[in-house]
Design an enzyme around this catalytic site. Structure first.
Site, short mmCIF file in Angstrom:
data_model
loop_
_atom_site.label_atom_id
_atom_site.label_comp_id
_atom_site.label_asym_id
_atom_site.label_seq_id
_atom_site.Cartn_x
_atom_site.Cartn_y
_atom_site.Cartn_z
N MET A 125 -72.15 48.80 -0.06
CA MET A 125 -72.92 48.44 -1.58
C MET A 125 -72.23 48.17 -2.91
SD MET A 125 -75.55 46.45 0.03
CE MET A 125 -76.06 46.67 1.50
N PRO A 128 -66.35 48.77 -7.59
CA PRO A 128 -65.92 49.54 -8.66
C PRO A 128 -66.73 49.48 -10.01
CG PRO A 128 -64.63 48.05 -7.45
CD PRO A 128 -65.83 48.04 -7.00
N GLY A 131 -72.16 51.21 -9.50
CA GLY A 131 -72.28 52.07 -8.57
C GLY A 131 -74.33 51.61 -8.00
N GLU A 243 -83.26 55.21 3.75
CA GLU A 243 -82.32 56.29 2.84
C GLU A 243 -82.36 57.32 2.58
OE1 GLU A 243 -78.08 54.12 0.68
OE2 GLU A 243 -79.85 53.08 1.27
N GLY A 365 -77.65 56.04 -4.56
CA GLY A 365 -78.50 55.71 -6.11
C GLY A 365 -78.58 57.64 -6.42
#
Length: 380
Positions: A125, A128, A131, A243, A365
């Protein structure tokens, strides 16, 4: 009264996993940390023991178990004081995308290997320049007939070197709405045009093979798409609850391990002619840390119970992700302060723990993103 109760089957699973970790993991951790990778053979041994992907249907070789099995895996791996054998990432974050959204052909092809440890997975996911903003990713997927052509790059990919199968997100450049442009795909290692870059040398998580991945006119079958085209963002949102809960469980386990080691050290170490644990200042620190950790464990156990009952706890798991990972960092900071000069040398086990927990507030995250999500759902 315990929030989570465990059946004899759960307890047998725990006993077998603890024996496995004592024999096959703990004696090798320092070498894996030095090598900056866990051998793939260990994943296969873990799979043979039945410790991977416990939630997957028995028809593919899984246990068909509930999330309590995943909590047990997190707790027992936390005892090994390393992060390289990222079974939670594989079993509870990546494989559920295949299990939930893959065609029957994809599930039959890949799930048995994921369960046996023959097929290690990773999720692609982060990019660069994108994010936490997944919708801003630049990796493209152009579908034409039976083929999808992928171009782009991913970075900070855990299991990036060892992975045999990657679940990744890419966007259709012809679709203007960035949320409707995203789809999820799976790709096998060795596919022409799919390559690995550097294995990143990180501050912590030294035995975890985190890498850069590249796609250059990489072609995969359109049948390797998970679910319908353009539904990738919604699928990500549906799976992020688990997650974040997985992160929270890991963070609490980490904090508990740090606290237990510190308390044991203080009982056994004399300073000024008596055990450190007899000093009132140290006692107060340890009691405050223990209270913090107990609050975190109670919160997370309640969310695990709610998750098993399939409740919508998006706000609560977002809160848990930032609170528990901050807890792990607070606990590590306070523990090192108690140790004094011993907390500055590599021979101190808490030095590794302090490095390893730092990134937990960033990955999956950032904690700031978690607060923003909670604020939005709370109507703020």
């Amino acid at each position: 009264m315990e929030i989570l109760t465990y059946t004899p089957e759960h307890e047998d699973f725990r006993r077998r996993l603890r024996s496995f970790c004592d024999a096959e993991v703990i004696p090798h951790v320092n070498q894996w940390e030095a090598d900056r990778i866990v051998p793939k053979s260990v994943w296969k041994k873990m799979g043979r023991g039945g410790f991977l992907c416990p939630a997957v249907d028995p028809k593919y070789g899984g246990l068909g178990g509930d999330f309590r099995y995943s909590v047990i895996v997190a707790e027992e791996l936390a005892r090994t004081a390393h992060t390289g054998l990222a079974a939670g990432l594989h079993s509870d974050v990546v494989v559920p995308y295949i299990d939930a959204y893959g065609s029957e052909a994809l599930k039959a092809k890949y799930l048995p290997g994921c369960i046996s440890g023959e097929c290690i997975t990773a999720v692609g996911m982060t990019e660069p320049d994108a994010g936490s903003d997944l919708a801003g990713m630049k990796t493209t997927a152009v579908e034409a007939g039976d083929t999808v052509t992928i171009n782009g790059a991913k970075t900070f990919i855990s299991n990036g070197i060892n992975c045999d199968l990657l679940v990744f997100a890419a966007r259709d450049p012809a679709v203007e709405n960035k949320y409707e442009a995203m789809s999820l795909y799976v790709i096998e290692a060795g596919t022409p045009g799919f390559s690995r870059g550097r294995k990143l040398d990180k501050m912590g998580w030294h035995s975890q093979d985190t890498a850069e991945l590249y796609f250059s006119n990489c072609r995969i079958p359109v049948g390797h798409r998970l679910g319908a085209k353009g539904m990738g963002f919604l699928m990500l949102m549906e799976k992020l609850q688990q997650e974040r809960l997985t992160c929270a469980v890991g963070a609490v386990c980490g904090a508990e391990g740090i606290l237990a080691w510190t308390m044991d050290f203080c009982r056994k170490t004399n300073r000024g002619g008596r055990p450190m644990s007899k000093a009132q200042a140290v006692q107060f620190e340890l009691v405050e840390m223990a209270a913090d950790v107990k609050v975190g464990r109670t919160f997370v156990d309640k969310l695990v119970a709610d998750h098993i009952e399939k409740k919508n706890i998006v706000v609560e798991t977002s809160m848990a992700k930032f609170w528990t990972t901050d807890l792990a960092n607070r606990t590590a900071d306070r523990a090192l302060s108690i140790l004094g000069d011993f907390g500055t040398v590599e021979s101190c086990p808490l030095v590794r723990a302090w490095r390893d927990v730092r990134v937990m507030s960033i990955f999956a995250g950032t904690n700031e993103i978690m607060k923003g999500i909670a604020a939005k759902f709370m109507g703020l």
